[in-house]
Write a protein that holds these residues in place. Structure first.
Motif, PDB file in Angstrom:
ATOM      1  N   LEU A 105     112.089 105.027 141.705  1.00 29.66           N
ATOM      2  CA  LEU A 105     112.188 103.565 141.568  1.00 29.66           C
ATOM      3  C   LEU A 105     112.509 103.165 140.137  1.00 29.66           C
ATOM      4  O   LEU A 105     113.327 102.290 139.883  1.00 29.66           O
ATOM      5  N   LEU A 106     111.843 103.857 139.226  1.00 28.47           N
ATOM      6  CA  LEU A 106     112.043 103.551 137.809  1.00 28.47           C
ATOM      7  C   LEU A 106     113.507 103.723 137.427  1.00 28.47           C
ATOM      8  O   LEU A 106     114.100 102.877 136.761  1.00 28.47           O
ATOM      9  N   PHE A 107     114.085 104.830 137.894  1.00 24.91           N
ATOM     10  CA  PHE A 107     115.472 105.088 137.527  1.00 24.91           C
ATOM     11  C   PHE A 107     116.423 104.151 138.255  1.00 24.91           C
ATOM     12  O   PHE A 107     117.452 103.769 137.716  1.00 24.91           O
ATOM     13  N   ALA A 108     116.055 103.761 139.485  1.00 19.46           N
ATOM     14  CA  ALA A 108     116.889 102.788 140.198  1.00 19.46           C
ATOM     15  C   ALA A 108     116.873 101.469 139.430  1.00 19.46           C
ATOM     16  O   ALA A 108     117.900 100.806 139.269  1.00 19.46           O
ATOM     17  N   LEU A 109     115.693 101.122 138.927  1.00 22.59           N
ATOM     18  CA  LEU A 109     115.576  99.892 138.151  1.00 22.59           C
ATOM     19  C   LEU A 109     116.387  99.999 136.870  1.00 22.59           C
ATOM     20  O   LEU A 109     117.119  99.083 136.488  1.00 22.59           O
TER      21      LEU A 109
END
Ligand SMILES: Nc1ncnc2c1ncn2[C@@H]1O[C@H](COP(=O)(O)OP(=O)(O)OP(=O)(O)O)[C@@H](O)[C@H]1O
Ligand SMILES: [Mg+2]
Lengths: 228, 409
Positions: B34-38
């Protein structure tokens, strides 16, 4: 076949030094059915461990098949155990996630035996110890006596030069214990496999063809009880 | 019986504990996904905003303006922007370009002075430069060419107390550094993606802006976008064109050099990596703990196997494989769950409006996470690698155990 000469072993536990073996010498010949007897703390387990190459002596020498094992590397001790020595333990020590068949087959798999041969030899031994039809049971689904039979089969399947059994009947009721002893004796007679088992139980001693009494780390007596 | 098969069975011996380890790894992998998608969403967003409202992909300005930018020296201009635009359009590397005139402006509402920034645009060219230009219109419409119409940022309109149909008078400084006042007809309200723009910006036709600023044919800057995303190639082509045919004294800069957003991204990248590392470390402590516990619990078994002649390396592999299974299950579950969460957010976006009101950064208030498959796959392999690495050290203990000691337990 196995020669133990003047073996000493001392355990240091903090301040206290325990002299578990104080100069033990012993000659074990092929096809013997030998019991090491003695009271608790006399050094039976220590002696068996040293013969079985899972422990090493402080001094003295152990020869297996004419080759000295003292001073061997950890790695070559593993090799000796794998190929030449079978163990039977007081509390069976089967691998709980493996079936009876797999527990026995494991000993051969470790030696790199081909699959078809493993199958044949394993099935044969399970039959010999009276466990036909129970191959697929896990240890938890076997009685103590049955588990110890699996353990005997596991020790024997690789055709070791010696089977070392440290109080193999101590966790079994006397009847079951006796049946295990009978099984070992049978195999000893039939196959000529050398058995060395420790005990402090008189009934077990009575089964031995040769009896070594150990006391305070010394061999007190060594006698042939009955002959084949 | 293969070691891998035994290891697999061992996984299910203490199902609850295995589940716990899997969950820990999964939570780490999920968070990181999720962090990297963000981060990927932020990256796309910052680039979008920087290219449209800050630095372009490549920007032409008067070198003197760049040099004294802090003084806002509006007299340093890009001369004859129409002719320049025609020549630039010939370059194969140029996908679109946008000449702009910036108007430093203030307006008064009673006693209160409200700062604003007018951006003069050629709306015809701008439609091409910002394909989604229409999306910013929240109310009314875009100004028409050849008029004195303007569209105001929502917040700016509120500050000014103006709405569609009203007029607003601004004060500015011309190219000749004299003062000038001008009045625009508000024909629309814009929802700029960036809070700072919403508060200050208004768009108007470039001709009108040129007139108010007494720019004659000059523009403040020309922003360009490349056809193929190769910023440096575009920059080189533009530089070559300028040095061959003039005008002289121009400075060509790529957004990676001058955009505040870009440097923020560089920093965010590092920060996110560090955060990811912490997640991984957290997840790995559970794996370390589990491996240590299993080895402790199965000490006697290790002793037995060792007595049977299993080599140290094989014992290590047994436990290592077991942890690897946990790692695979956890990483896979985490990455899949992360993807499952990120994909819908890709469309709905996450509204950081309230938190971002006061942030003076070219970041949109609504962020759309972007699931990058490459980084998602990498996250899977990273979390797996971390789990394997974490188990390796405790697993080696299995080989170090002396069989005599292990059997005595
Ligand atoms: N690791 C050790 N550390 C300290 N002392 C030990 C250790 N192992 C054995 N000993 C001591 O060495 C002596 C011999 O032990 P050993 O286990 O060989 O006896 P045993 O004859 O097998 O006894 P039992 O019948 O109780 O199994 C005992 O006094 C025991 O306490
Ligand atoms: Mg003992």
């Amino acid at each position: 076949m196995i020669t133990v000469t003047d073996v000493h072993k001392e355990y240091i536990d903090g301040e206290t030094h325990v002299r578990a073996l104080r100069g033990v010498s012993l000659e074990i010949d092929e096809a013997e059915f030998l019991s090491i007897a003695g009271p608790s703390g006399s050094g039976k387990t220590t002696l068996l461990n040293i013969i079985g190459c899972i422990d090493t002596a402080d001094s003295g020498s152990v020869e297996i098949d004419g080759a000295p094992v003292n001073g061997s590397s950890k790695r070559s001790l593993v090799e000796i155990r794998r190929a030449k020595i079978g163990f039977v333990f007081q509390n069976f020590n089967l691998i709980p996630v493996l079936t009876a068949y797999e527990n026995v087959a494991m000993a051969l798999a470790l030696m790199g035996t081909p699959e078809s041969e493993i199958r044949e030899r394993t099935m044969k031994l399970l039959r010999e110890v009276g466990l036909s039809g129970m191959e697929d049971r896990r240890p938890a689904k076997l009685s103590g006596g049955q588990q110890q039979r699996v353990a005997v089969a596991r020790a024997l399947v690789k055709d070791p030069i010696i089977v070392l059994a440290d109080e193999p009947t101590a966790n079994l009721d006397s009847e079951t214990g006796e049946s295990i002893l009978k099984l070992m004796e049978d195999i000893n007679r039939k196959r000529g496999t050398t058995f060395v088992f420790s005990t402090h139980d008189q009934m077990v001693m009575d089964y031995a063809y040769r009896l070594c009494r150990l006391h305070d780390g010394l061999i007190e007596s060594d006698e042939v009880r009955r002959s084949a | 019986m293969k070691l891998s098969g035994i290891a697999l069975r061992n996984v299910f011996r203490n199902g609850r504990r295995s589940l716990l380890s899997v969950t820990a790894v999964a939570v780490a992998a999920l968070s990181i996904t999720l962090l990297f998608a963000l981060l990927e969403g932020i990256r796309a967003d910052i680039r979008h905003n920087a290219w449209n409202y800050e630095s372009g992909e490549v920007r032409i300005r008067n070198a003197e303006f760049d040099r004294y930018e802090y003084l806002n020296p509006v007299q340093y201009v890009v001369p004859d922007h129409r002719a320049l635009a025609e020549r630039l359009e010939q370059l194969p590397q140029v996908a679109a370009l946008s000449p702009r005139i910036n108007i430093p402006a203030v307006s008064f509402r009673g006693e209160r002075q409200i700062s604003a920034r007018g951006i003069g645009l050629d709306f015809r060219m701008e439609q091409e430069y910002q394909e989604d230009l229409d999306l910013i219109v929240a109310e009314g419409r875009l100004p028409a060419t050849g008029t004195s119409e303007a569209i105001l940022g929502n917040r700016l309109a509120r500050e000014l107390g103006a709405g569609v149909g009203d007029t607003v008078t601004f004060l500015t400084q011309t190219r000749a550094r004299t003062s000038n006042a001008f009045t625009v007809d508000v024909v629309g309200l814009a929802a700029f993606p960036v809070a700072a723009l919403d508060r200050t910006a208004f768009l108007l036709p470039i001709e009108a802006a040129g007139h108010y600023m007494r720019m004659r044919d000059a523009a403040s800057e020309v922003l360009l976008k490349s056809t193929d995303g190769r910023t440096e190639v575009l920059k080189a082509a533009v530089s070559a064109l300028l040095s061959e045919e003039g005008p002289e004294g121009m400075n060509v800069a790529s957004w990676t050099e001058v955009s505040g957003g870009y440097s923020y991204l560089q920093m965010a990248d590092v920060v996110y990596r560090i955060i990811a590392l912490f997640f991984f470390l957290l997840g790995s402590t559970v794996i370390v703990n589990t491996t240590m516990m299993t080895i402790h619990e199965r000490t006697r078994e290790i002793g037995t196997l060792s007595a049977m002649g299993m080599r140290g390396g094989q014992l290590v592999r047994l436990f290592f494989t077991e942890a690897t299974y946990l790692g695979i299950a956890g990483s896979l579950a985490g990455v899949l769950a992360g993807a499952a969460l990120a994909v819908p957010l890709q469309y709905t976006g996450i509204d950081f409006g309230a938190q971002m009101e006061m942030v003076d950064m070219d970041l949109s208030t609504v962020l759309y996470p972007v699931l990058n498959w490459r980084s998602t796959v990498l996250t899977f392999f990273y979390s797996l690698a971390v789990a394997m690495l974490a188990s390796f050290v405790p697993a080696r203990r299995a080989a170090k155990l002396q069989p005599v000691v292990a059997l005595r337990v």
